[in-house]
Design an enzyme around this catalytic site. Structure first.
Site, PDB file in Angstrom:
ATOM      1  N   ALA A 198      21.717   4.766 -18.559  1.00  0.00           N
ATOM      2  CA  ALA A 198      22.866   3.952 -18.171  1.00  0.00           C
ATOM      3  C   ALA A 198      24.211   4.502 -18.636  1.00  0.00           C
ATOM      4  O   ALA A 198      25.169   4.523 -17.876  1.00  0.00           O
ATOM      5  CB  ALA A 198      22.667   2.535 -18.697  1.00  0.00           C
ATOM      6  N   ARG A 199      24.281   4.958 -19.879  1.00  0.00           N
ATOM      7  CA  ARG A 199      25.586   5.310 -20.439  1.00  0.00           C
ATOM      8  C   ARG A 199      26.141   6.639 -19.947  1.00  0.00           C
ATOM      9  O   ARG A 199      27.267   7.000 -20.260  1.00  0.00           O
ATOM     10  CB  ARG A 199      25.470   5.337 -21.966  1.00  0.00           C
ATOM     11  CG  ARG A 199      24.463   6.364 -22.497  1.00  0.00           C
ATOM     12  CD  ARG A 199      24.183   6.110 -23.965  1.00  0.00           C
ATOM     13  NE  ARG A 199      23.184   7.031 -24.500  1.00  0.00           N
ATOM     14  CZ  ARG A 199      22.734   6.981 -25.753  1.00  0.00           C
ATOM     15  NH1 ARG A 199      23.190   6.065 -26.581  1.00  0.00           N
ATOM     16  NH2 ARG A 199      21.836   7.833 -26.179  1.00  0.00           N
ATOM     17  N   ARG A 255      21.294   2.761 -22.941  1.00  0.00           N
ATOM     18  CA  ARG A 255      20.612   3.897 -22.304  1.00  0.00           C
ATOM     19  C   ARG A 255      19.455   3.464 -21.392  1.00  0.00           C
ATOM     20  O   ARG A 255      19.245   4.011 -20.317  1.00  0.00           O
ATOM     21  CB  ARG A 255      20.084   4.811 -23.418  1.00  0.00           C
ATOM     22  CG  ARG A 255      19.079   5.874 -23.008  1.00  0.00           C
ATOM     23  CD  ARG A 255      18.672   6.673 -24.243  1.00  0.00           C
ATOM     24  NE  ARG A 255      17.497   7.503 -24.035  1.00  0.00           N
ATOM     25  CZ  ARG A 255      17.530   8.807 -23.775  1.00  0.00           C
ATOM     26  NH1 ARG A 255      18.682   9.427 -23.652  1.00  0.00           N
ATOM     27  NH2 ARG A 255      16.425   9.494 -23.634  1.00  0.00           N
ATOM     28  N   ASN A 272      13.249   7.736 -18.513  1.00  0.00           N
ATOM     29  CA  ASN A 272      12.871   9.143 -18.441  1.00  0.00           C
ATOM     30  C   ASN A 272      11.733   9.478 -19.417  1.00  0.00           C
ATOM     31  O   ASN A 272      11.523  10.625 -19.788  1.00  0.00           O
ATOM     32  CB  ASN A 272      14.088  10.040 -18.712  1.00  0.00           C
ATOM     33  CG  ASN A 272      13.939  11.406 -18.071  1.00  0.00           C
ATOM     34  OD1 ASN A 272      13.227  11.558 -17.068  1.00  0.00           O
ATOM     35  ND2 ASN A 272      14.592  12.410 -18.644  1.00  0.00           N
ATOM     36  N   ARG A 273      11.008   8.446 -19.826  1.00  0.00           N
ATOM     37  CA  ARG A 273       9.788   8.639 -20.626  1.00  0.00           C
ATOM     38  C   ARG A 273       8.646   7.793 -20.053  1.00  0.00           C
ATOM     39  O   ARG A 273       7.598   7.706 -20.649  1.00  0.00           O
ATOM     40  CB  ARG A 273      10.010   8.197 -22.092  1.00  0.00           C
ATOM     41  CG  ARG A 273      11.078   8.957 -22.851  1.00  0.00           C
ATOM     42  CD  ARG A 273      10.661  10.380 -23.186  1.00  0.00           C
ATOM     43  NE  ARG A 273      11.650  11.055 -24.040  1.00  0.00           N
ATOM     44  CZ  ARG A 273      12.802  11.554 -23.611  1.00  0.00           C
ATOM     45  NH1 ARG A 273      13.128  11.490 -22.325  1.00  0.00           N
ATOM     46  NH2 ARG A 273      13.634  12.143 -24.457  1.00  0.00           N
ATOM     47  N   ALA A 326      23.653  13.470 -18.795  1.00  0.00           N
ATOM     48  CA  ALA A 326      24.722  13.996 -19.643  1.00  0.00           C
ATOM     49  C   ALA A 326      24.349  13.623 -21.073  1.00  0.00           C
ATOM     50  O   ALA A 326      23.620  12.657 -21.277  1.00  0.00           O
ATOM     51  CB  ALA A 326      26.051  13.359 -19.280  1.00  0.00           C
ATOM     52  N   TYR A 327      24.829  14.298 -22.105  1.00  0.00           N
ATOM     53  CA  TYR A 327      25.691  15.446 -22.039  1.00  0.00           C
ATOM     54  C   TYR A 327      25.049  16.585 -22.795  1.00  0.00           C
ATOM     55  O   TYR A 327      24.287  16.342 -23.728  1.00  0.00           O
ATOM     56  CB  TYR A 327      27.064  15.124 -22.660  1.00  0.00           C
ATOM     57  CG  TYR A 327      27.011  14.666 -24.099  1.00  0.00           C
ATOM     58  CD1 TYR A 327      27.227  15.578 -25.149  1.00  0.00           C
ATOM     59  CD2 TYR A 327      26.705  13.344 -24.434  1.00  0.00           C
ATOM     60  CE1 TYR A 327      27.181  15.162 -26.475  1.00  0.00           C
ATOM     61  CE2 TYR A 327      26.643  12.929 -25.769  1.00  0.00           C
ATOM     62  CZ  TYR A 327      26.881  13.843 -26.773  1.00  0.00           C
ATOM     63  OH  TYR A 327      26.814  13.431 -28.077  1.00  0.00           O
ATOM     64  N   TYR A 377      14.434  19.943 -25.817  1.00  0.00           N
ATOM     65  CA  TYR A 377      13.375  19.555 -26.754  1.00  0.00           C
ATOM     66  C   TYR A 377      12.151  19.133 -25.953  1.00  0.00           C
ATOM     67  O   TYR A 377      12.240  18.954 -24.738  1.00  0.00           O
ATOM     68  CB  TYR A 377      13.817  18.426 -27.681  1.00  0.00           C
ATOM     69  CG  TYR A 377      14.633  17.325 -27.040  1.00  0.00           C
ATOM     70  CD1 TYR A 377      14.121  16.545 -26.019  1.00  0.00           C
ATOM     71  CD2 TYR A 377      15.930  17.046 -27.486  1.00  0.00           C
ATOM     72  CE1 TYR A 377      14.873  15.521 -25.449  1.00  0.00           C
ATOM     73  CE2 TYR A 377      16.698  16.024 -26.921  1.00  0.00           C
ATOM     74  CZ  TYR A 377      16.156  15.261 -25.904  1.00  0.00           C
ATOM     75  OH  TYR A 377      16.892  14.266 -25.338  1.00  0.00           O
ATOM     76  N   GLU A 399      22.132  18.556 -17.365  1.00  0.00           N
ATOM     77  CA  GLU A 399      22.832  17.828 -18.429  1.00  0.00           C
ATOM     78  C   GLU A 399      24.288  18.238 -18.257  1.00  0.00           C
ATOM     79  O   GLU A 399      24.679  19.357 -18.586  1.00  0.00           O
ATOM     80  CB  GLU A 399      22.329  18.248 -19.820  1.00  0.00           C
ATOM     81  CG  GLU A 399      20.927  17.780 -20.144  1.00  0.00           C
ATOM     82  CD  GLU A 399      20.858  16.307 -20.545  1.00  0.00           C
ATOM     83  OE1 GLU A 399      21.922  15.680 -20.740  1.00  0.00           O
ATOM     84  OE2 GLU A 399      19.738  15.780 -20.657  1.00  0.00           O
TER      85      GLU A 399
END
Ligand SMILES: *[C@@H]1O[C@H](CO)[C@@H](O)[C@H](O)[C@H]1NC(C)=O
Ligand SMILES: *[C@@H]1O[C@H](CO)[C@@H](O)[C@H](O)[C@H]1NC(C)=O
Ligand SMILES: *[C@@H]1O[C@H](CO)[C@@H](O)[C@H](O)[C@H]1NC(C)=O
Ligand SMILES: [Zn+2]
Length: 438
Positions: A198-199, A255, A272-273, A326-327, A377, A399
């Site tokens: 979201a952010r 997020r 995203n997990r 991002a970022y 990561y 990103e």
């Protein structure tokens, strides 16, 4: 086509001044988010030793910090660039702690509220803009983005078709734009999503920019014409609609999604997990209060399930999956969840190399690129890995800017340069698809 341009007329240029006066005359409305970030700081720490790494993890638990990068404290080891957002109150104690422990730090943002209010125009300002002077150089609320989509669906029906693939947890429509010249012949497609987190507001701004550029240039630009002739683009400007809305109304640094949990008061899952690829393994959290919470089961989030269903249904003709975050300034490709090399590494690697080169050719901005596991990561359950594992041969996650100077509060002034350079990278990857891989 006026709708696609930025207003340049005198009255339009004069309006911000009027708004400024309105703002001064209405002090009660002058702070975004009820001034909740006044005096908050963003601090960068790079632990140099094992002791410092340990101290940093302790800080994370002890002080109420909001981790900006990396997305989970479990990723922090020696040398990890770690940006933390800390409230004004807690920051005093934290700075004292760091000074006493002789740990070096750098204050990236002194007063988060100030940066937030300087970087963005107030929502009340933008609501006054009519659709015909849509401004692509400000961040838009979910409502504005959805009206923009409806408008394009009406005015550009030859190239754009808007449809919904389902509903979010809070019942909002999950809208997609299908962009491309209608053709009876079989066409391959490219999927693009923005705003899984979201952010990361620059994402949705880029998805909108991409659509505008496509509509503005497909007559004059041979590459764009070719792209729209041979491909469809499925574009989801805001994936995590509930979270994005919440980041406008309550918490700028939200997020996750907004789903409720039966046993914990914390809400939301990291979208995203939540994908069924090595779900909830390394780099994901089982705890509902964490920012990388994987959810109770794969595809538990209706937003993830809707997109996964759509991609499953269309995977035969979708050639590329592009996701915008991002970022960090990185262009990432699979795998995220393991260090192994993907089978079509050569093709993907050369596409990434060229895309990053094209991106840097405008303003000299440098992107790192490579497999997500080694470059960023290890994370399991990501959309990119899932897309790749489900037969989409080119899967990338961007990103976007910057590397931490503004972080999630990338000023609106930087929307244009960021989107201009990213556009070149996306076009380059797309043109690469249309050729046979070398
Ligand atoms: C910060 O501290 C002040 C007084 O020291 C207190 O009144 C205020 O509630 C605190 N704010 C937060 C967010 O803890
Ligand atoms: C988009 O326009 C078409 C007609 O051209 C209409 O059938 C469709 O419902 C519209 N999409 C949405 C989401 O309103
Ligand atoms: C892609 O980028 C490379 C490297 O900058 C450049 O040589 C090539 O012409 C670009 N291709 C397209 C189609 O833009
Ligand atoms: Zn993200």
């Amino acid at each position: 086509m006026k709708f696609l341009g930025k207003p340049r007329s005198q009255p339009a240029a004069f309006l911000p001044l009027c708004w400024l006066f309105l703002r001064i005359l209405q002090p009660g409305h002058s702070h975004l988010y009820n001034n909740r970030y006044a005096g908050d700081k963003v601090i960068r720490l790079i632990p140099k030793t094992e002791e410092e790494t340990y101290a940093l993890k302790k800080i994370h638990h002890q002080f109420k910090v909001d981790l900006w990068q990396p997305s989970s404290i479990s990723y922090v080891t020696e040398g990890t660039v770690t940006d933390v957002h800390i409230s004004q109150n807690a920051s005093r104690a934290l700075l004292t702690f760091l000074q006493e422990a002789n740990i070096q730090y750098k204050i990236l943002i002194e007063d988060l509220q100030k940066v937030l209010e300087n970087g963005n125009s107030l929502p009340t300002q933008r609501n006054r803009r009519s659709l015909s002077e849509y401004n692509y150089e400000v961040y838009h609320s979910l409502e504005e983005i959805q009206s923009w989509m409806h408008h394009l669906n009406k005015t550009h029906s030859g190239l754009i078709h808007m449809f919904s693939i389902g509903r979010s947890y809070e019942g909002r429509s999950l809208f997609i734009l299908k962009l491309g010249r209608k053709s009876r012949a079989y066409k391959r497609a490219v999927w693009m999503d923005c705003g899984i987190h979201a952010r990361e507001w620059i994402g949705p701004a880029f998805c909108q920019w991409f659509v505008r550029e496509a509509l503005l240039t497909y007559r004059s630009d041979a590459a764009m014409r070719k792209m729209l002739k041979h491909l469809y683009f499925y574009i989801m400007p805001v994936f995590n609609v509930d979270g994005y809305h919440f980041s406008w109304t309550h918490d700028r640094f939200w997020r996750k999604t907004r789903s409720r949990n039966s046993r914990f008061h914390c809400r939301g899952v990291d979208a995203n997990r939540n994908w069924k690829v090595k779900w909830c393994d390394e780099g994901a959290s089982v705890h509902p209060c964490d920012d990388t919470y994987c959810g109770p089961f794969p595809e538990s989030e209706p937003e993830v399930k809707a997109v996964a269903n759509f991609l499953r249904k269309h995977r035969k003709h979708i050639q590329a999956y592009l996701s915008f975050h991002a970022y960090a300034q990185m262009l990432l490709y699979p795998y995220s969840y393991k260090y192994a090399t993907i089978p079509n590494f050569n093709c993907v690697e050369s596409a990434a190399y060229k895309a990053v080169k094209a991106l840097g050719s405008v303003y000299g901005v440098r992107y790192r690129y490579g497999p997500a596991s080694r470059t960023l990561y290890v994370s399991s359950g990501s959309s990119m890995d899932w897309a790749y594992k489900n037969g989409i041969p080119y899967a990338f996650a961007f990103e976007l800017r910057d590397t931490g100077h503004f972080g999630f509060l990338l000023p609106e002034m930087l929307i244009r340069p960021t989107c201009t350079e990213t556009m070149l990278a996306v076009k380059n990857i797309t043109m690469h698809l249309l050729k046979k891989c070398p």
